[in-house]
Design a protein around this motif. Structure first.
Motif, mmCIF file in Angstrom:
data_model
loop_
_atom_site.group_PDB
_atom_site.id
_atom_site.type_symbol
_atom_site.label_atom_id
_atom_site.label_comp_id
_atom_site.label_asym_id
_atom_site.label_seq_id
_atom_site.Cartn_x
_atom_site.Cartn_y
_atom_site.Cartn_z
ATOM 1 N N THR A 278 43.720 -15.865 39.874
ATOM 2 C CA THR A 278 43.686 -16.345 41.261
ATOM 3 C C THR A 278 44.872 -17.279 41.454
ATOM 4 O O THR A 278 45.483 -17.765 40.484
ATOM 5 C CB THR A 278 42.379 -17.090 41.567
ATOM 6 O OG1 THR A 278 42.249 -18.209 40.681
ATOM 7 C CG2 THR A 278 41.178 -16.168 41.434
ATOM 8 N N MET A 279 45.225 -17.568 42.708
ATOM 9 C CA MET A 279 46.396 -18.395 42.973
ATOM 10 C C MET A 279 46.160 -19.285 44.190
ATOM 11 O O MET A 279 45.559 -18.847 45.177
ATOM 12 C CB MET A 279 47.629 -17.519 43.213
ATOM 13 C CG MET A 279 48.927 -18.305 43.427
ATOM 14 S SD MET A 279 50.266 -17.284 44.078
ATOM 15 C CE MET A 279 49.685 -16.994 45.749
ATOM 16 N N THR A 280 46.656 -20.498 44.112
ATOM 17 C CA THR A 280 46.779 -21.388 45.275
ATOM 18 C C THR A 280 48.256 -21.741 45.407
ATOM 19 O O THR A 280 49.029 -21.641 44.440
ATOM 20 C CB THR A 280 45.950 -22.660 45.095
ATOM 21 O OG1 THR A 280 46.410 -23.379 43.945
ATOM 22 C CG2 THR A 280 44.467 -22.323 44.942
ATOM 23 N N HIS A 281 48.676 -22.136 46.599
ATOM 24 C CA HIS A 281 50.098 -22.451 46.768
ATOM 25 C C HIS A 281 50.255 -23.598 47.772
ATOM 26 O O HIS A 281 49.350 -23.909 48.561
ATOM 27 C CB HIS A 281 50.873 -21.233 47.256
ATOM 28 C CG HIS A 281 50.656 -20.935 48.708
ATOM 29 N ND1 HIS A 281 49.531 -20.284 49.190
ATOM 30 C CD2 HIS A 281 51.436 -21.219 49.814
ATOM 31 C CE1 HIS A 281 49.614 -20.161 50.493
ATOM 32 N NE2 HIS A 281 50.773 -20.724 50.913
ATOM 33 N N GLN A 282 51.457 -24.183 47.754
ATOM 34 C CA GLN A 282 51.831 -25.243 48.698
ATOM 35 C C GLN A 282 53.293 -25.031 49.046
ATOM 36 O O GLN A 282 54.134 -24.840 48.166
ATOM 37 C CB GLN A 282 51.627 -26.615 48.066
ATOM 38 C CG GLN A 282 51.911 -27.763 49.015
ATOM 39 C CD GLN A 282 51.629 -29.128 48.392
ATOM 40 O OE1 GLN A 282 51.153 -29.216 47.252
ATOM 41 N NE2 GLN A 282 51.916 -30.176 49.122
ATOM 42 N N THR A 296 55.202 -24.218 45.660
ATOM 43 C CA THR A 296 54.492 -24.487 44.408
ATOM 44 C C THR A 296 53.299 -23.546 44.318
ATOM 45 O O THR A 296 52.429 -23.530 45.203
ATOM 46 C CB THR A 296 54.010 -25.937 44.359
ATOM 47 O OG1 THR A 296 55.134 -26.814 44.483
ATOM 48 C CG2 THR A 296 53.278 -26.219 43.064
ATOM 49 N N MET A 297 53.258 -22.780 43.231
ATOM 50 C CA MET A 297 52.174 -21.791 43.035
ATOM 51 C C MET A 297 51.415 -22.143 41.756
ATOM 52 O O MET A 297 52.031 -22.355 40.700
ATOM 53 C CB MET A 297 52.748 -20.384 42.923
ATOM 54 C CG MET A 297 53.489 -19.918 44.179
ATOM 55 S SD MET A 297 54.253 -18.281 43.983
ATOM 56 C CE MET A 297 55.533 -18.635 42.745
ATOM 57 N N THR A 300 45.474 -19.561 38.165
ATOM 58 C CA THR A 300 44.356 -19.761 37.234
ATOM 59 C C THR A 300 44.028 -18.422 36.593
ATOM 60 O O THR A 300 43.639 -17.460 37.289
ATOM 61 C CB THR A 300 43.129 -20.313 37.960
ATOM 62 O OG1 THR A 300 43.458 -21.560 38.579
ATOM 63 C CG2 THR A 300 41.982 -20.525 36.979
ATOM 64 N N ARG A 355 45.487 -22.863 33.492
ATOM 65 C CA ARG A 355 46.251 -22.983 34.745
ATOM 66 C C ARG A 355 47.743 -23.002 34.414
ATOM 67 O O ARG A 355 48.179 -23.667 33.474
ATOM 68 C CB ARG A 355 45.864 -24.234 35.498
ATOM 69 C CG ARG A 355 44.395 -24.240 35.949
ATOM 70 C CD ARG A 355 44.046 -25.554 36.625
ATOM 71 N NE ARG A 355 44.788 -25.737 37.879
ATOM 72 C CZ ARG A 355 44.746 -26.840 38.609
ATOM 73 N NH1 ARG A 355 44.007 -27.889 38.193
ATOM 74 N NH2 ARG A 355 45.415 -26.929 39.740
ATOM 75 N N THR A 357 51.610 -23.313 36.406
ATOM 76 C CA THR A 357 52.253 -23.735 37.652
ATOM 77 C C THR A 357 53.718 -23.325 37.651
ATOM 78 O O THR A 357 54.443 -23.521 36.662
ATOM 79 C CB THR A 357 52.154 -25.252 37.816
ATOM 80 O OG1 THR A 357 50.771 -25.637 37.829
ATOM 81 C CG2 THR A 357 52.800 -25.712 39.123
ATOM 82 N N VAL A 397 48.042 -10.947 42.334
ATOM 83 C CA VAL A 397 47.877 -11.611 43.646
ATOM 84 C C VAL A 397 49.157 -11.399 44.438
ATOM 85 O O VAL A 397 50.222 -11.112 43.875
ATOM 86 C CB VAL A 397 47.561 -13.115 43.488
ATOM 87 C CG1 VAL A 397 46.188 -13.302 42.864
ATOM 88 C CG2 VAL A 397 48.639 -13.820 42.671
ATOM 89 N N PRO A 400 52.664 -15.661 48.899
ATOM 90 C CA PRO A 400 52.208 -16.254 50.171
ATOM 91 C C PRO A 400 53.185 -16.010 51.329
ATOM 92 O O PRO A 400 52.826 -16.180 52.493
ATOM 93 C CB PRO A 400 52.073 -17.738 49.875
ATOM 94 C CG PRO A 400 53.002 -17.979 48.734
ATOM 95 C CD PRO A 400 53.001 -16.732 47.913
#
Length: 403
Positions: A278-282, A296-297, A300, A355, A357, A397, A400
């Protein structure tokens, strides 16, 4: 009577004699003659009656036999089941059974040159291969050809053995038909008929029967054929180390070859595991005239097992300038078997998560050729060899924004 005329007297005497003969009973001689005649007639009658009594049963029995022996249609006759009350009497010790006296089958030891010189019939190919043009009737096998849909004799060594128990050897060979970079293959048994012509006994096994490649074979003293098979064909970018091998044994059952020993399936590859990402980003603006932004990615990665992933490889992270995070931890010189990853990092044990980054500087406005990328995470072992995932659809994934 003396006064009568002499002629009258003669006539009267003759008349009297004639009357006396007919009126008086027979004399002794006549009685004996009649008795003998009656006895002969009685004996004849008794004999005739005896003949009738003897002949009548004979005629009747013949009539019954004719009635019983009247032919009936063949299909109406049921086979007689042998009695099971007692086993058949075994032959005396040392005697020769009929099967032992039967002549041996023809010599089916065929050389490579003889097989290449003959026109033969092959067992059927898989339907998709046959549709492409791999022939089976009146085939002249070829060698060292790169043409597709042409039946060829592979370079594997021939094997010989008595496969059908007729006392004569048969020949086993591997034939192939190329359909691209790979070839379909089958193990075929050949023999000779009584006239010395090469004939096909049958197919031992072929690709598509639960595996994709045939690596070799050999016959056993018992008349079986042991075939070494593989689950994949190492071609078309597929590395050879992914291949799994098995030995499966086949035997002639009088009509065809069937498997008698060895595994029947490959099952799940015990070397593989199930990674999930999975991924989150900013996304942040960067001060300066170039209007770049900071992406920034955070990935997890969870290893659902059952195998530890010594390393994980990230693919397709290109699209900006590296600006921090775990870029500094990437293996600088991964081996070619890692398939040129964007970054190769220490992996995740089974049942755990990690995790990772990555920070990129990306243009403020995507370039005309920018695309939405698919970031892929792959399991690698300690030797940098990349492995397929048990569930491929949860290994990637989307980026973004277009990169």
């Amino acid at each position: 009577m003396s006064d009568l005329d002499p002629r009258l007297r003669e006539r009267f005497t003759a008349y009297r004699n004639d009357v006396v003969t007919h009126v008086t009973g027979p004399g002794p001689d006549q009685a004996r003659h009649v008795l003998r005649r009656r006895r002969r007639m009685t004996a004849a009658a008794v004999a005739a009656a005896a003949v009738v009594l003897v002949v009548a049963p004979v005629v009747a029995n013949a009539a019954l036999r004719d009635a019983r022996n009247t032919p009936v249609p063949a299909e109406s006759v049921q086979p007689t089941t042998p009695s099971t009350s007692a086993p058949p009497t075994p032959p005396p010790t040392g005697s020769v059974t009929p099967s032992a006296e039967a002549p041996a089958g023809p010599d089916g030891r065929i050389s490579r040159a003889q097989l290449l010189a003959a026109r033969i019939d092959l067992p059927s190919w898989p339907s998709d291969i046959a549709a492409g043009g791999c022939a089976t009737s009146d085939v002249r096998l070829r060698t060292d050809t790169t043409k597709t849909y042409v039946s060829t004799l592979t370079s594997h060594a021939f094997e010989h053995g008595d496969l059908d128990g007729d006392g004569g050897d048969e020949t086993v060979a591997i034939v192939a038909c190329r359909y691209g970079e790979a070839s379909a293959k089958q193990v075929v048994a050949f023999d000779r008929d009584r006239d010395g012509r090469i004939v096909t006994v049958g197919r031992v096994v072929r690709t598509g029967d639960g595996f994709d490649d045939i690596l070799g074979m050999e016959t056993t003293p018992a008349g079986s054929v042991e075939v070494r098979v593989a689950d994949i064909v190492p071609c078309c970018g597929t590395p050879e180390y992914l291949r799994r091998e098995q030995v499966r044994t086949y035997r002639w059952n009088g009509q065809r070859f069937s498997q008698t020993n060895g595994p029947t399936t490959f099952g799940r590859d015990p070397r593989l595991t199930d990674l999930r990402v999975t991924m989150t980003h900013q996304l942040e603006d960067v001060a300066g005239a170039d209007s770049r932004r900071r992406l920034t990615m955070v990935f997890t990665v969870t290893n659902a097992g059952p195998v530890d992933a010594a390393q994980v490889a990230f693919h397709s992270l290109e699209g900006g300038e590296r600006a921090g995070g775990d870029w500094s931890r990437c293996d600088p010189n991964p081996k070619p078997s890692a398939d040129q990853p964007s970054c190769l990092l220490p992996g995740v044990p089974a049942g755990e998560s990690r995790r990772y980054t990555f920070v990129l500087l990306v243009p403020g406005q995507p370039a005309p050729d920018a695309i939405v990328r698919r970031f892929l995470v792959v399991h690698c072992d300690a030797a940098d060899r990349q492995w397929p995932d048990l569930k491929r659809n949860d290994n990637e994934v989307r980026s973004p924004l277009p990169l």
